[in-house]
Every structure is written in structure tokens, then in C-alpha cells.
Design a protein around this motif. Sequence first.
Motif, short mmCIF file in Angstrom:
data_model
loop_
_atom_site.label_atom_id
_atom_site.label_comp_id
_atom_site.label_asym_id
_atom_site.label_seq_id
_atom_site.Cartn_x
_atom_site.Cartn_y
_atom_site.Cartn_z
N HIS A 1 54.84 -64.58 -40.71
CA HIS A 1 55.86 -65.64 -41.22
C HIS A 1 55.58 -65.86 -42.64
CE1 HIS A 1 59.14 -65.94 -38.24
NE2 HIS A 1 57.98 -66.03 -37.25
N LYS A 2 54.31 -66.10 -42.87
CA LYS A 2 53.84 -66.48 -44.18
C LYS A 2 54.20 -65.45 -45.10
CE LYS A 2 50.06 -68.97 -46.70
NZ LYS A 2 48.92 -69.52 -46.47
N ILE A 3 54.11 -64.17 -44.86
CA ILE A 3 54.25 -62.83 -45.69
C ILE A 3 55.62 -63.15 -46.02
CG2 ILE A 3 54.25 -60.34 -45.67
CD1 ILE A 3 51.60 -60.34 -44.12
N LEU A 4 56.36 -63.15 -45.05
CA LEU A 4 57.85 -63.15 -45.15
C LEU A 4 58.47 -64.08 -46.26
CD1 LEU A 4 57.99 -61.22 -42.56
CD2 LEU A 4 59.95 -62.19 -41.88
N HIS A 5 57.81 -65.64 -46.13
CA HIS A 5 58.16 -66.60 -46.90
C HIS A 5 57.74 -66.11 -48.45
CE1 HIS A 5 58.77 -70.59 -48.05
NE2 HIS A 5 57.54 -70.69 -48.78
N LYS A 6 56.48 -65.64 -48.54
CA LYS A 6 55.93 -65.41 -50.01
C LYS A 6 56.64 -64.21 -50.61
CE LYS A 6 51.63 -68.03 -49.64
NZ LYS A 6 51.79 -68.81 -50.84
N ASN A 7 57.49 -63.31 -49.85
CA ASN A 7 57.89 -62.30 -50.42
C ASN A 7 59.43 -62.29 -50.00
OD1 ASN A 7 55.39 -60.22 -51.17
ND2 ASN A 7 54.89 -61.18 -49.16
N PRO A 8 60.17 -62.98 -50.84
CA PRO A 8 61.62 -63.29 -50.41
C PRO A 8 62.46 -61.90 -50.70
CG PRO A 8 61.08 -64.23 -52.73
CD PRO A 8 59.80 -63.85 -51.76
N LEU A 9 61.92 -60.93 -51.18
CA LEU A 9 62.75 -59.85 -51.16
C LEU A 9 62.76 -59.05 -49.65
CD1 LEU A 9 63.93 -57.76 -52.82
CD2 LEU A 9 61.99 -56.51 -53.26
N LEU A 10 62.15 -59.28 -48.87
CA LEU A 10 61.92 -58.92 -47.51
C LEU A 10 63.08 -59.51 -46.85
CD1 LEU A 10 58.24 -59.11 -46.46
CD2 LEU A 10 59.37 -56.94 -47.05
N ALA A 11 63.71 -60.72 -47.09
CA ALA A 11 64.82 -61.17 -46.46
C ALA A 11 65.94 -60.60 -46.84
CB ALA A 11 64.88 -62.57 -46.97
N THR A 12 66.08 -59.79 -47.68
CA THR A 12 67.22 -58.89 -48.04
C THR A 12 67.47 -57.68 -47.57
OG1 THR A 12 66.28 -57.77 -49.97
CG2 THR A 12 67.03 -60.04 -50.46
N LEU A 13 66.64 -57.53 -46.56
CA LEU A 13 66.61 -56.04 -45.98
C LEU A 13 66.92 -56.41 -44.39
CD1 LEU A 13 62.94 -54.86 -46.59
CD2 LEU A 13 65.02 -54.21 -47.79
N PRO A 14 67.52 -55.18 -44.03
CA PRO A 14 68.20 -55.21 -42.54
C PRO A 14 67.05 -55.41 -41.61
CG PRO A 14 69.07 -53.28 -43.76
CD PRO A 14 68.15 -53.95 -44.64
N ARG A 15 67.01 -56.30 -40.78
CA ARG A 15 65.96 -56.51 -39.67
C ARG A 15 66.02 -55.60 -38.24
NH1 ARG A 15 63.17 -62.49 -38.71
NH2 ARG A 15 63.45 -62.40 -41.18
N VAL A 16 65.08 -55.25 -37.97
CA VAL A 16 65.17 -54.59 -36.57
C VAL A 16 64.02 -54.87 -35.67
CG1 VAL A 16 66.29 -52.47 -37.71
CG2 VAL A 16 63.80 -52.54 -37.63
N ALA A 17 64.43 -54.69 -34.08
CA ALA A 17 63.43 -55.20 -33.45
C ALA A 17 63.25 -54.26 -32.30
CB ALA A 17 64.01 -56.23 -32.98
N LEU A 18 62.15 -54.10 -31.80
CA LEU A 18 61.68 -53.32 -30.59
C LEU A 18 62.59 -53.88 -29.37
CD1 LEU A 18 58.10 -52.57 -31.26
CD2 LEU A 18 59.80 -50.96 -31.53
N PRO A 19 62.52 -52.87 -28.27
CA PRO A 19 63.09 -53.36 -27.01
C PRO A 19 62.52 -54.50 -26.52
CG PRO A 19 62.95 -50.76 -27.07
CD PRO A 19 62.26 -51.37 -28.28
#
Length: 201
Positions: A117-135
Motif C-alpha cells: 500500500h505504501k508503494i501505491l501511495h508513493k507512486n500515484p501514477l499506479l492509481a490511474t491504471l486499471p486494477r485487476v485481481a486473481l480469483p
Amino acid sequence: MSSDRQHCPRCTRPKSHCVCAFIPHMDSRTRILILQHSSEVKHALNTARLAALGLSNATLLVGEVFEQLPAVLAQTQYQACLLFPGDTALPLIAYAEQACAQPLLLIVPDGTWRKAHKILHKNPLLATLPRVALPDGLRSRYRLRKAPMDGAVSTLEAIVHALNQLEAPHNFDALLAPFEKLIDDQITAMGEEVFSRNYSK
């Protein structure tokens, strides 16, 4: 210096427990970008490194802030998406057919949930990407640790599950061979009796 203290420069394991012979060389249409939190580098398993070593189309970056991201995402031959669960995440399988027309760049954070979560917070560009998840319902093969939540798997296992979905019928389970070897070595070191008493149930 004793041989026990010498480490393999490739897999970083002690030379007496090097797993390089178990690491395959596999090609994938999907590009994998692993963003590893710096605290994970010295982890005993470091499955992110195993994934990067086994896949020719994988890159491992280490840190908290990744200034390379804009340049990486500008590569138009790939459609980028973030492999990370959440309310807005779509099932990864929904991208499998689309990936045949345009290969995916699958970005995978590596670390504890807090570090990821810290990586996501410190790299806001990641929040602009479609998010996908495993089953739902996946189970980790790491028999020496209880999963922190349902469906929690190691970074290597997550990548294998993702590639098996995106590039079926091609199978990437061979990537798990060094992971299984590390687990077997840990069980051997503790002894079968201790393992059976504490982990086999």
C-alpha cells in the motif's frame, strides 16, 4: 570465510543452498514489472527475484518511489494494469481475450500488505491504471506460514496464476520449482517432527 557464508550472486542464497539449477528460463507474451519494496530484498524466500530470474520478459525494480514508471508506461505496445485486489479490481481473466490483441504489462507490487500500500501511495501514477485481481480462494504453497488473509499468495505464485490465466493453455508452473525447493530445505532444516507438530495440520 566458510562456504556457509558465501552467497550465490544470482539467486542470493547461500552457495550450499543455491537454487539456480531449479530456476527455469521461460518466455511470456505478457510483460511483468515487479515493484519490490526495499525491505523485501533480504527476505529468506524473495520470490519476486525468483520470478524475475525465471521469466525473460520480467523486470524487477527495488525501492519505494519508482521514477522510471512514466517511461515504462509510455511503451505503447503494452496495455498496463495493476495486479492488486480492491473494490475496483476486475477479474484478471476478463483481460485474457483482450491480451491476445495487445499484450499486457502486468505491474505487481511486492511486499507486505502495508508495504505494498505504501508503494501505491508513493507512486500515484499506479492509481490511474486499471486494477485487476486473481480469483478468490487461492491457497499458497508456502506450508510454513499461515496466510494473513484468504487468498493471500506469494508474489511468485500470484505471477504464475496470472500468466496461467492470460496465456492458457501455456503453463508456467515450472517457475515454482525453486520456491518448492526453498520450502523443502526449510522443512529439512527444522526436522520432520517439528514440521508435523507445528505446520502439518
